[in-house]
Motif scaffolding. Sequence first.
Motif, PDB file in Angstrom:
ATOM      1  N   GLY A 161      -9.917  -5.887 -10.151  1.00 49.82           N
ATOM      2  CA  GLY A 161      -9.235  -4.777 -10.799  1.00 49.82           C
ATOM      3  C   GLY A 161      -9.322  -3.460 -10.064  1.00 49.82           C
ATOM      4  N   LEU A 162      -9.718  -3.487  -8.792  1.00 50.76           N
ATOM      5  CA  LEU A 162      -9.817  -2.268  -7.990  1.00 50.76           C
ATOM      6  C   LEU A 162      -8.649  -2.229  -7.010  1.00 50.76           C
ATOM      7  CD1 LEU A 162     -11.354   0.278  -7.113  1.00 50.76           C
ATOM      8  CD2 LEU A 162     -12.687  -1.168  -5.548  1.00 50.76           C
ATOM      9  N   ALA A 163      -7.784  -1.251  -7.150  1.00 47.07           N
ATOM     10  CA  ALA A 163      -6.611  -1.130  -6.286  1.00 47.07           C
ATOM     11  C   ALA A 163      -6.951  -0.306  -5.056  1.00 47.07           C
ATOM     12  CB  ALA A 163      -5.457  -0.493  -7.045  1.00 47.07           C
ATOM     13  N   LEU A 164      -6.888  -0.928  -3.889  1.00 45.24           N
ATOM     14  CA  LEU A 164      -7.129  -0.258  -2.612  1.00 45.24           C
ATOM     15  C   LEU A 164      -5.939  -0.507  -1.691  1.00 45.24           C
ATOM     16  CD1 LEU A 164     -10.860  -1.286  -1.992  1.00 45.24           C
ATOM     17  CD2 LEU A 164     -10.036   0.936  -2.780  1.00 45.24           C
ATOM     18  N   HIS A 169      -1.194   0.172   6.328  1.00 44.18           N
ATOM     19  CA  HIS A 169      -0.084   0.753   5.565  1.00 44.18           C
ATOM     20  C   HIS A 169       0.178   2.195   5.985  1.00 44.18           C
ATOM     21  CE1 HIS A 169       0.558  -2.143   2.050  1.00 44.18           C
ATOM     22  NE2 HIS A 169      -0.213  -2.759   2.921  1.00 44.18           N
ATOM     23  N   PHE A 170      -0.817   2.842   6.607  1.00 48.58           N
ATOM     24  CA  PHE A 170      -0.676   4.235   7.005  1.00 48.58           C
ATOM     25  C   PHE A 170      -0.534   4.382   8.518  1.00 48.58           C
ATOM     26  CE2 PHE A 170      -3.346   3.888   3.219  1.00 48.58           C
ATOM     27  CZ  PHE A 170      -2.525   4.537   2.297  1.00 48.58           C
ATOM     28  N   THR A 175       0.011  -2.152  12.369  1.00 52.98           N
ATOM     29  CA  THR A 175      -0.958  -3.123  12.881  1.00 52.98           C
ATOM     30  C   THR A 175      -2.315  -2.487  13.159  1.00 52.98           C
ATOM     31  OG1 THR A 175      -0.232  -2.774  15.171  1.00 52.98           O
ATOM     32  CG2 THR A 175       0.853  -4.532  13.931  1.00 52.98           C
ATOM     33  N   THR A 176      -2.336  -1.220  13.569  1.00 55.05           N
ATOM     34  CA  THR A 176      -3.610  -0.561  13.833  1.00 55.05           C
ATOM     35  C   THR A 176      -4.277  -0.171  12.510  1.00 55.05           C
ATOM     36  OG1 THR A 176      -2.432   1.535  14.082  1.00 55.05           O
ATOM     37  CG2 THR A 176      -2.892   0.290  16.079  1.00 55.05           C
ATOM     38  N   LEU A 181      -9.997   1.862   5.397  1.00 52.23           N
ATOM     39  CA  LEU A 181      -9.497   2.045   4.039  1.00 52.23           C
ATOM     40  C   LEU A 181      -9.302   3.528   3.787  1.00 52.23           C
ATOM     41  CD1 LEU A 181     -11.744  -0.265   1.806  1.00 52.23           C
ATOM     42  CD2 LEU A 181      -9.346  -0.635   2.390  1.00 52.23           C
ATOM     43  N   ARG A 182      -8.272   3.874   3.027  1.00 50.17           N
ATOM     44  CA  ARG A 182      -8.086   5.248   2.588  1.00 50.17           C
ATOM     45  C   ARG A 182      -8.542   5.326   1.135  1.00 50.17           C
ATOM     46  NH1 ARG A 182      -2.555   8.760   2.022  1.00 50.17           N
ATOM     47  NH2 ARG A 182      -2.368   7.448   0.183  1.00 50.17           N
TER      48      ARG A 182
END
Length: 208
Positions: A161-164, A169-170, A175-176, A181-182
């Motif tokens: 239930g933890l959305a990361l 994506h950034f 690919t890099t 994680l943001r």
Amino acid sequence: MTAAARAETARLPLTVIADETMRDLDLRTPPGGEPPLAGPGVIQIGSASKTVWSGLRVGWIRARADLVRELRANPLQAQLSPPPLEQLIACELLGDGLAAVLTDRRSRLRAQRDHLAAHLDVLLDGTAGTYDLPDGGLTIRLHLGTATRAADLTARAARHGLALTPGPHFAADRTTLAHHLRLPFTAGPEALTRAVGLLRRCLAEPSL
């Protein structure tokens, strides 16, 4: 950018798109006094959803009057306009009362950033994970170390239930930042504590 660098950039013979949606969320004490990037060739972008509240989806463009008229003639402009009531609220908030709003928002974000950082220090103790404490904005970028892929960790987190959102994506090439994680610190301390607890649990689980 320093004031001198901003002035030099504004004099360049080209169009500069300056995304300054985070400039008012300077969490240094006291905030820096660098001026906005402005000049005849500068298109400056701002957003109330960053400056004031994420639910107020009102943005703006500052540019030469002739360029603004040209942009308003674009047929996509009407489709992207927020409701009039939200625009009126934004106009009210961005008036004389903005300084007080920003002081309160910076104070809250600074406390939430430091709260998240303190819990990350405990979480990362003895691991390969690292992060840099940001001077502003809304997020901390966490480097997980080469042994942990962000996509795998976010998949495990989703089951709890933890959305990361994984780092790629950034990234411009998607690919890099595979081991990044943001982590936003826009939630209150209690929610941030729970989130780090879930993150700890996910890090302890083996990858599938």
